[in-house]
Design an enzyme around this catalytic site. Structure first.
Site, short mmCIF file in Angstrom:
data_model
loop_
_atom_site.label_atom_id
_atom_site.label_comp_id
_atom_site.label_asym_id
_atom_site.label_seq_id
_atom_site.Cartn_x
_atom_site.Cartn_y
_atom_site.Cartn_z
N GLU A 263 0.91 -1.23 0.01
CA GLU A 263 -0.11 -0.14 0.15
C GLU A 263 0.85 1.16 -0.01
O GLU A 263 0.55 2.28 -0.43
CB GLU A 263 -1.02 -0.01 1.44
CG GLU A 263 -2.00 -1.02 1.34
CD GLU A 263 -2.92 -1.23 2.30
OE1 GLU A 263 -2.30 -1.64 3.38
OE2 GLU A 263 -3.83 -0.57 2.20
N GLU B 198 -3.40 -9.70 3.72
CA GLU B 198 -4.23 -9.48 4.81
C GLU B 198 -5.61 -10.40 4.91
O GLU B 198 -5.95 -10.81 6.01
CB GLU B 198 -4.85 -8.06 4.76
CG GLU B 198 -3.92 -6.69 5.09
CD GLU B 198 -3.29 -6.55 3.77
OE1 GLU B 198 -3.41 -7.04 2.41
OE2 GLU B 198 -2.84 -5.25 3.66
C1 LIG Z 1 -3.26 -2.15 6.62
C2 LIG Z 1 -2.40 -3.32 6.70
C3 LIG Z 1 -2.27 -4.18 7.23
C4 LIG Z 1 -1.36 -5.23 7.14
O1 LIG Z 1 -0.29 -5.18 6.25
S1 LIG Z 1 -1.40 -7.00 7.71
C5 LIG Z 1 0.10 -7.60 7.46
C6 LIG Z 1 0.09 -8.19 6.13
N1 LIG Z 1 1.32 -8.64 6.10
C7 LIG Z 1 1.69 -10.14 5.98
O2 LIG Z 1 0.71 -10.67 6.23
C8 LIG Z 1 3.12 -10.81 5.74
C9 LIG Z 1 3.36 -11.63 6.85
N2 LIG Z 1 4.78 -12.05 6.91
C10 LIG Z 1 5.12 -12.88 6.16
O3 LIG Z 1 4.49 -13.59 5.31
C11 LIG Z 1 6.74 -13.31 6.18
O4 LIG Z 1 7.13 -13.09 7.20
C12 LIG Z 1 7.63 -12.93 5.06
C13 LIG Z 1 7.25 -13.28 3.96
C14 LIG Z 1 7.44 -11.28 5.02
C15 LIG Z 1 9.18 -13.12 5.54
O5 LIG Z 1 9.15 -14.52 5.59
P1 LIG Z 1 10.53 -15.21 6.21
O6 LIG Z 1 11.70 -14.62 5.61
O7 LIG Z 1 10.41 -16.49 6.08
O8 LIG Z 1 10.42 -14.62 7.98
P2 LIG Z 1 9.39 -15.18 9.04
O9 LIG Z 1 10.19 -16.35 9.91
O10 LIG Z 1 8.12 -15.23 8.32
O11 LIG Z 1 9.40 -13.75 9.98
C16 LIG Z 1 10.44 -13.12 10.58
C17 LIG Z 1 10.12 -12.42 11.66
O12 LIG Z 1 9.26 -11.20 11.40
C18 LIG Z 1 8.12 -11.32 11.83
N3 LIG Z 1 7.18 -10.66 10.88
C19 LIG Z 1 6.81 -10.88 9.52
N4 LIG Z 1 5.91 -10.18 9.22
C20 LIG Z 1 5.45 -9.43 10.23
C21 LIG Z 1 4.20 -8.49 10.47
N5 LIG Z 1 3.67 -7.98 9.28
N6 LIG Z 1 4.16 -7.90 11.49
C22 LIG Z 1 4.89 -8.34 12.59
N7 LIG Z 1 5.77 -9.05 12.61
C23 LIG Z 1 6.15 -9.87 11.25
C24 LIG Z 1 7.98 -12.86 12.20
O13 LIG Z 1 7.09 -12.70 13.24
C25 LIG Z 1 9.18 -13.17 12.47
O14 LIG Z 1 9.39 -12.61 13.83
P3 LIG Z 1 10.30 -13.47 14.73
O15 LIG Z 1 11.40 -13.53 14.34
O16 LIG Z 1 10.27 -12.70 16.27
O17 LIG Z 1 9.65 -14.80 15.10
#
Ligand SMILES: C/C=C/C(=O)SCCNC(=O)CCNC(=O)[C@H](O)C(C)(C)COP(=O)(O)OP(=O)(O)OC[C@H]1O[C@@H](n2cnc3c(N)ncnc32)[C@H](O)[C@@H]1OP(=O)(O)O
Length: 472
Positions: free
Chosen positions: A137, A159
């Protein structure tokens, strides 16, 4: 490109880093000539998220950029090679006490991106790695987007998989940018879109090839290159050499014409709604709210659209469905973690006993990770079936354009199929995946140990790490 490189050298003498003079930890910027390079980097996480701190610092930095008369344009880039922005901070959303608080968060996000959209100085989003949710976004509020063709670069609005909706202007900007059908597809499936597809859809303007190794690592070189290109484009936009708006082709003009009829749009809303109801059985509120927000914006205008988006975002965040889906996501993150620390001995060669569904499935995962995998079976037909399973898995990815045919063949070259124990002597680990028959299991384990003993393996070690899928 030589010009770009020379420019990069020159800019080293004219650039000024502004993070040094402030206590900012998540966002800093550097003025290179007349371009502000804004860098995002959450020091406490593997990924960048739109946390409270990140948003506060971003607002401060953008105010400085806009007020700086020496700056004519800006580049927004992450300092993390694998992640642009992974979205809003999920913990921040969960930490809200009620729907009203979440709605306020959404409104703040909408306001911030409206300021970005109306920026008097063009902003180029330079994307490498995941650009998801609120991150996308943010990017689509910028005037121009450049993405690397790296495998890690994915764009999307996941989301819905958290029981939420794109609550920072996404339900309003996406339909305008990629058209109603594509926008619904993105927001209702939450699927990741690779850079080349994003370019075709009009989600990004330009693509950049990732670089290989040199004096620096491929990741560092790619990030440097992406930044150089983005700076050049930012200057090009200011000098009007680079157009921001694409000239529409005849197909797109026809599509726009068709979409101008309310009857056609209503048909799309109804089709999408009935598909959602069929697939979700009405059990998930988020997809229906997404349709509602898009419809409000398109049919009643932006004021109604943004209001519907923020209010529905707030309501959804406090539903039991969203809590359960976020719990599922957190479980997946936990499953990715290796709780056992660094292995004592790296597994370079893995041998698998049995090319059945289980054995071949294990092989499929390990060849993909670059592990030389020996797959053994007792019959030619059993082995062929297993090898075919591994090939099919990879070939399906090729058909979906997730990997190239070259990558498929290169991964497949890690697999050796055989009927005897010849390569078992050099295996670092053996996994037993034969029939569920205790006598067969005992027999094959004895055979493996015999092979290892006869080869005096691993400096006196008789058996490698031998894993059996069942206690024997
Ligand atoms: C209005 C807007 C609303 C929104 O945007 S809602 C959020 C939408 N976004 C998502 O749903 C994306 C969620 N994240 C993922 O799908 C994955 O992650 C990634 C593809 C970005 C990266 O994957 P990988 O490299 O395998 O890392 P990992 O082990 O999944 O995550 C590493 C650390 O990053 C934290 N994290 C990832 N995305 C978020 C987030 N959006 N908010 C808070 N934390 C996040 C995890 O929890 C974890 O944390 P720790 O290392 O402490 O276990």
């Amino acid at each position: 490109m030589a010009g770009v490189r020379a420019l990069g050298v020159l800019s080293r003498f004219t650039s000024r880093r502004y993070a040094l003079y402030s206590a900012r930890t998540h966002v800093n910027y550097e003025v290179k000539g007349d371009v502000a390079v804004v860098r995002i980097n959450d020091p406490n996480s593997k990924v960048n998220t739109l946390s409270v701190q990140m948003q506060k610092e971003m607002a401060e930095v953008m105010d400085e950029v806009w007020a700086n008369n020496a700056v004519q344009s800006a580049v927004l880039i992450s300092s993390k090679p694998g992640c642009f922005i992974a979205g809003a901070d999920i913990n921040m959303i969960q930490g809200c006490n009620n729907a009203e608080e979440v709605t306020t968060l959404s409104k703040e996000g909408q306001k911030m991106f409206e300021r970005i959209e109306k920026s008097p100085k063009p902003i180029v989003a330079a994307i490498n790695g995941s650009c998801l949710g609120g991150g996308l976004e943010f990017a689509i509020a910028c005037q121009y987007r450049i993405a690397t063709k790296s495998k890690k670069t994915v764009l999307g609005t996941p989301e819905v998989m958290l029981g939420l909706l794109p609550g920072a202007g996404g339900t309003q900007r996406l339909p305008k940018m990629v058209g109603l059908p594509n926008a619904f597809d993105m927001m209702l499936t939450g699927r990741n879109i690779r850079a080349d597809k994003a370019k075709k859809m009009g989600l990004v303007h330009q693509l950049v090839d990732p670089l290989g190794p040199g004096l620096k690592s491929p990741e560092e070189r790619t990030m440097d290159y992406l930044e150089e290109v983005a700076i050049e484009y930012a200057r090009g936009i200011v000098s009007k050499k680079i157009p921001i708006h694409k000239v529409k082709g005849s197909m797109e003009k026809i599509q726009d014409y068709v979409m101008s009829f309310g009857l056609v749009r209503n048909q799309i809303y109804n089709t999408v709604q009935s598909k959602v109801m069929k697939q979700s059985k009405g059990l998930y509120p988020a997809p229906l709210k997404i349709i509602e927000c898009v419809k409000a914006g398109v049919e009643q205008g932006p004021v109604a659209g943004y209001l519907a988006e923020s209010q529905n975002f707030g309501q959804l965040a406090k539903t039991s469905e969203s809590a359960a889906l976020i719990g599922l996501y957190q479980g997946q993150v936990a499953c990715k973690k290796n709780r056992f620390g660094t292995p004592q001995r790296e597994v370079k060669t893995l041998a698998i006993l049995g090319a059945g569904l289980m054995g071949a499935g294990i092989a499929q995962v390990t060849v993909d990770k670059g592990v030389h995998t020996v797959l053994k079976d007792t019959t030619v037909s059993g082995l062929a079936r297993g090898e075919q399973q591994v090939y099919k898995g990879l070939n399906d990815k090729t058909k979906k354009k997730n990997i190239t045919s070259f990558q498929r063949d290169s991964i497949l070259s890690n697999l050796t199929g055989q009927l005897d124990y010849s390569n078992f002597a050099k295996a670092d680990m053996v996994i037993e995946a034969v029939f569920e028959d205790i006598n067969i299991k005992h027999a094959v384990l004895k055979e493996v140990e015999a092979v290892r003993q006869s080869h005096h393996c691993c400096q006196g070690e008789v058996t490698p790490h031998l894993l059996s899928l069942f206690p024997v």
